[in-house]
Write an enzyme that holds these catalytic residues in place. Structure first.
Site, short mmCIF file in Angstrom:
data_model
loop_
_atom_site.label_atom_id
_atom_site.label_comp_id
_atom_site.label_asym_id
_atom_site.label_seq_id
_atom_site.Cartn_x
_atom_site.Cartn_y
_atom_site.Cartn_z
N ALA A 1 41.98 47.46 26.73
CA ALA A 1 42.16 46.55 27.19
C ALA A 1 43.51 46.26 27.97
O ALA A 1 44.84 46.29 27.04
CB ALA A 1 42.46 45.50 26.83
N GLY B 1 48.58 43.95 36.87
CA GLY B 1 47.65 44.88 37.59
C GLY B 1 48.02 46.59 37.24
O GLY B 1 48.51 47.21 36.40
N ARG C 1 14.38 62.75 59.48
CA ARG C 1 13.91 61.53 60.32
C ARG C 1 14.53 62.08 62.37
O ARG C 1 15.05 63.33 62.03
CB ARG C 1 15.32 60.56 60.42
N GLN D 1 25.41 56.01 57.55
CA GLN D 1 25.53 56.00 59.01
C GLN D 1 24.28 56.90 59.69
O GLN D 1 23.87 56.83 60.12
CB GLN D 1 26.82 56.55 59.47
N GLU E 1 41.87 52.63 37.27
CA GLU E 1 42.58 53.55 36.35
C GLU E 1 43.76 53.77 37.58
O GLU E 1 44.26 55.11 38.09
CB GLU E 1 41.79 54.38 36.43
N GLU F 1 47.28 53.54 45.95
CA GLU F 1 48.83 53.54 46.43
C GLU F 1 49.48 53.86 44.52
O GLU F 1 50.28 54.41 45.06
CB GLU F 1 49.10 51.90 46.75
C1 FAD Z 1 35.41 47.64 38.18
C2 FAD Z 1 37.03 47.64 37.42
C3 FAD Z 1 36.82 47.43 36.20
C4 FAD Z 1 38.05 47.72 35.62
N1 FAD Z 1 37.95 48.38 34.19
C5 FAD Z 1 38.88 48.18 33.38
C6 FAD Z 1 39.22 48.10 32.17
O1 FAD Z 1 38.26 48.70 31.34
N2 FAD Z 1 40.28 48.24 31.77
C7 FAD Z 1 41.83 47.97 32.17
O2 FAD Z 1 42.55 47.90 31.49
N3 FAD Z 1 41.52 47.48 33.50
C8 FAD Z 1 40.44 47.49 33.96
N4 FAD Z 1 40.36 46.95 35.62
C9 FAD Z 1 41.73 46.68 36.09
C10 FAD Z 1 42.09 47.41 37.31
O3 FAD Z 1 42.53 48.98 36.37
C11 FAD Z 1 43.22 46.53 37.93
O4 FAD Z 1 42.08 45.94 39.13
C12 FAD Z 1 44.15 47.12 39.12
O5 FAD Z 1 44.99 48.03 38.64
C13 FAD Z 1 44.79 47.39 39.95
O6 FAD Z 1 45.26 46.11 39.51
P1 FAD Z 1 45.44 44.67 39.89
O7 FAD Z 1 43.89 44.62 40.56
O8 FAD Z 1 45.58 43.96 39.58
O9 FAD Z 1 46.04 44.83 41.94
P2 FAD Z 1 47.72 44.44 42.26
O10 FAD Z 1 48.17 45.14 40.86
O11 FAD Z 1 47.61 43.13 42.14
O12 FAD Z 1 47.59 45.41 43.33
C14 FAD Z 1 47.11 44.26 44.87
C15 FAD Z 1 47.07 45.71 46.03
O13 FAD Z 1 48.83 45.39 45.66
C16 FAD Z 1 48.89 46.97 45.69
N5 FAD Z 1 50.61 47.51 45.08
C17 FAD Z 1 50.37 47.16 44.18
N6 FAD Z 1 52.08 46.95 43.54
C18 FAD Z 1 52.27 48.40 44.74
C19 FAD Z 1 53.60 49.10 44.73
N7 FAD Z 1 54.34 49.86 44.34
N8 FAD Z 1 54.06 49.54 45.59
C20 FAD Z 1 52.66 49.64 47.13
N9 FAD Z 1 51.47 48.95 46.53
C21 FAD Z 1 51.14 48.40 45.66
C22 FAD Z 1 48.30 48.17 44.74
O14 FAD Z 1 47.51 49.22 45.68
C23 FAD Z 1 47.16 46.91 45.70
O15 FAD Z 1 46.58 47.39 47.14
C24 FAD Z 1 38.97 47.13 36.05
C25 FAD Z 1 38.52 47.12 37.25
C26 FAD Z 1 38.09 46.73 38.11
C27 FAD Z 1 37.79 46.50 39.57
#
Ligand code: FAD
Length: 382
Positions: free
Chosen positions: A123, A130, A270, A338, A365, A369
C-alpha cells in the site's frame, strides 16, 4: 519459446503452463464475481509458485528472477487477474520481506505469503499521491514501544486476500526539499484493530483481482512491524517497484502472446472473399508485427531479470522492459481484436477481456510517463 531461458528455468514455467491449462472454465464466473477462488491460490501455494523467489532456507523455491518472469508470463497468458495478484505477492511483498526483513519477520511472514492461504498486499498509493508517491500523507507516530498509523490508501491489489499489507507512512513532518524523508515501511497485519478495507473498486478489467482502499484509523502495530530502518521506507518502495516492473512486463508479454495465438488461429479459420483472412497481407503483417514486439519485449524483460539475478543495477532496464512491453500489449490487443472483427468485441472470444486487462499495465507500478522519467534520469546521470 523463450530462447534466453535454460532447461531448468523452464521447468517451473512449464509446470505452471500445464496447470493453467485447466483454468479457462473457472475464469468467467470468477470475473463476474470479482474474486480469485481460494482453491486456485492454494494450488499456486502447492506448486511453489507463491514462494518461487523466496530462498530455500525460508521455505521457498529459491528460483531466479528469470524464472519469475517466465512464470508470470504463463500466468498472464492464462489469466491476467491471477497474474497481477501473484506478481504483487511474490514480487514486491515477499521480495521486500526477503530483502529487508529481520530473521523474525521472515520467519513470521514469509510462510503466510507462500502457503497459498492468501496473497500479500503493498500500500503506497493515496488519493493525492500516485506518481508522486513521496507526497504521501499517512502518518505513523510512536506510541510506547509501538506505532500508531493514520491515513487512507487507495487501489490496493489483493487487499481482501492479504494476511499483511506493507504500508508506507510518514514518521514526522515532510522536510523542505526532501519529500521522502521520514517515509517508513510497516508490515501491517490485515487484522490489526483500526485497519479496514473499502469496497472493491469496480474496474475496467482485471475483474477477478481485488483492488480496494485501506483505512488506518489509529491502527497500532508493534515496534517489530517496521520493515528496514525508520525513515528509509521510500528506498524500499522504489526497490520493490523496480523488481515489480519486471513482473508487469512479463504480464504484458503473457497477455500479448495469448491474444496473438488466438488471433493467429482465428485468422486461419475465418474465410472472407473466398479465402482465409490470414492470406491478406494486412492481417499477416499485423500478426508478424505482434510476434516481433512480443519477442523484443521478452528479451528486454529477461535482460532486466538477468541483471537483477547477478546483483547488477537494473532500474533502467526494468523501466525499459515495463514501458515497452506494456505499450506493445496495448497495440497488440487492439490489433488482435481487429483480426476478430465484430466477434472480437463479443465476450465469447475472450480477446476483449485481455484487451481490458492489458490497459492497466501502462498505469500501475509507475505509468509509462514515469518509466520515461526514470529512464531519462538514468541517461542524464550516466
Ligand atoms: C488495477 C490497479 C491496481 C493497483 N494496485 C496498486 C497497489 O497494489 N498498490 C499501490 O500502492 N498502488 C496501486 N495502484 C495505483 C497505481 O500505482 C497508480 O494508479 C499509478 O502509480 C498512477 O498514479 P495515479 O493514478 O494517482 O495517477 P497520477 O499520478 O495522478 O497521474 C495522472 C497522469 O499524469 C501523469 N503524470 C504524473 N506525473 C507526471 C510527470 N511528472 N510528468 C509527466 N506525466 C505525469 C501520469 O503518467 C498519468 O498519465 C493500482 C492501480 C491500478 C489501476
Amino acid at each position: 519459446m523463450n530462447p534466453a531461458a535454460g532447461q531448468t528455468e523452464r521447468e517451473l514455467a512449464n509446470a505452471v503452463r500445464d496447470w493453467a491449462a485447466g483454468l479457462p472454465p473457472r475464469i468467467p464466473e470468477a470475473e463476474r464475481q470479482g474474486w480469485l477462488p481460494a482453491e486456485i491460490i492454494e494450488d499456486l501455494g502447492k506448486l511453489g509458485v507463491l514462494g518461487m523467489n523466496v530462498p530455500e532456507a525460508d521455505g521457498g523455491l529459491g528460483a531466479s528472477t528469470v524464472v519469475f518472469a517466465l512464470v508470470l508470463e504463463e500466468l498472464a497468458a492464462a489469466w491476467p487477474s491471477l497474474a497481477v495478484g501473484v506478481s504483487v505477492n511474490s514480487g514486491i511483498v515477499a521480495g521486500s520481506i526477503v530483502h529487508y526483513g529481520t530473521p523474525e519477520q521472515r520467519a513470521r511472514w514469509l510462510p503466510r505469503l507462500i502457503d497459498g492461504s492468501g496473497l500479500g498486499a503493498f500500500a503506497l498509493t493515496e488519493a493525492s499521491s500516485g506518481s508522486d508517491a513521496a507526497a504521501l500523507r499517512t502518518t505513523a507516530r510512536r506510541d510506547g514501544d509501538g506505532w500508531v498509523l493514520n491515513g487512507r490508501k487507495e487501489f490496493i491489489t489483493n487487499a481482501k486476500y492479504a494476511p499483511l499489507v506493507i504500508t508506507f507512512a510518514r514518521v514526522g513532518p515532510a522536510e523542505m526539499g526532501k519529500p521522502h524523508a521520514g517515509i517508513t515501511a510497516f508490515i501491517v497485519p490485515a487484522n490489526t484493530h483500526g485497519v479496514s478495507f473499502g469496497p472493491s473498486e469496480e474496474k475496467m478489467g482485471l475483474l477477478a483481482s481485488d483492488t480496494s482502499g485501506m483505512v488506518l484509523d489509529d491502527a497500532r502495530v508493534d515496534a517489530d512491524a517496521v520493515l528496514g530502518e525508520v525513515g528509509r521506507g521510500f528506498g524500499i518502495a522504489l526497490g520493490g517497484l523496480d523488481g515489480g516492473r519486471i513482473g508487469i512486463a512479463a504480464q504484458s508479454i503473457g497477455v500479448a502472446r495469448a491474444v496473438t495465438d488466438r488471433a493467429m488461429a482465428y485468422a486461419r479459420e475465418r474465410h472472407q472473399f473466398g479465402k482465409p483472412i490470414v492470406e491478406f497481407d494486412a492481417i499477416r503483417f499485423s500478426l508478424a508485427q505482434a510476434r516481433t514486439d512480443i519477442d523484443a519485449a521478452r528479451l528486454l524483460a529477461l535482460r532486466a531479470a538477468w541483471l537483477r539475478d547477478r546483483a547488477c543495477p537494473f532500474t533502467r532496464e526494468a523501466s525499459m522492459a515495463k514501458l515497452f512491453a506494456s505499450e506493445a500489449a496495448q497495440r497488440i490487443t487492439y490489433q488482435a481484436l481487429q483480426v476478430f472483427g465484430g466477434y472480437g468485441y463479443m465476450r465469447e472470444y475472450e480477446v476483449e477481456r485481455y484487451a481490458r486487462d492489458a490497459r492497466a499495465t501502462t498505469i500501475y507500478e509507475g505509468t509509462s510517463e514515469v518509466q520515461r522519467m526514470v529512464i531519462a534520469r538514468s541517461l542524464v546521470a550516466a
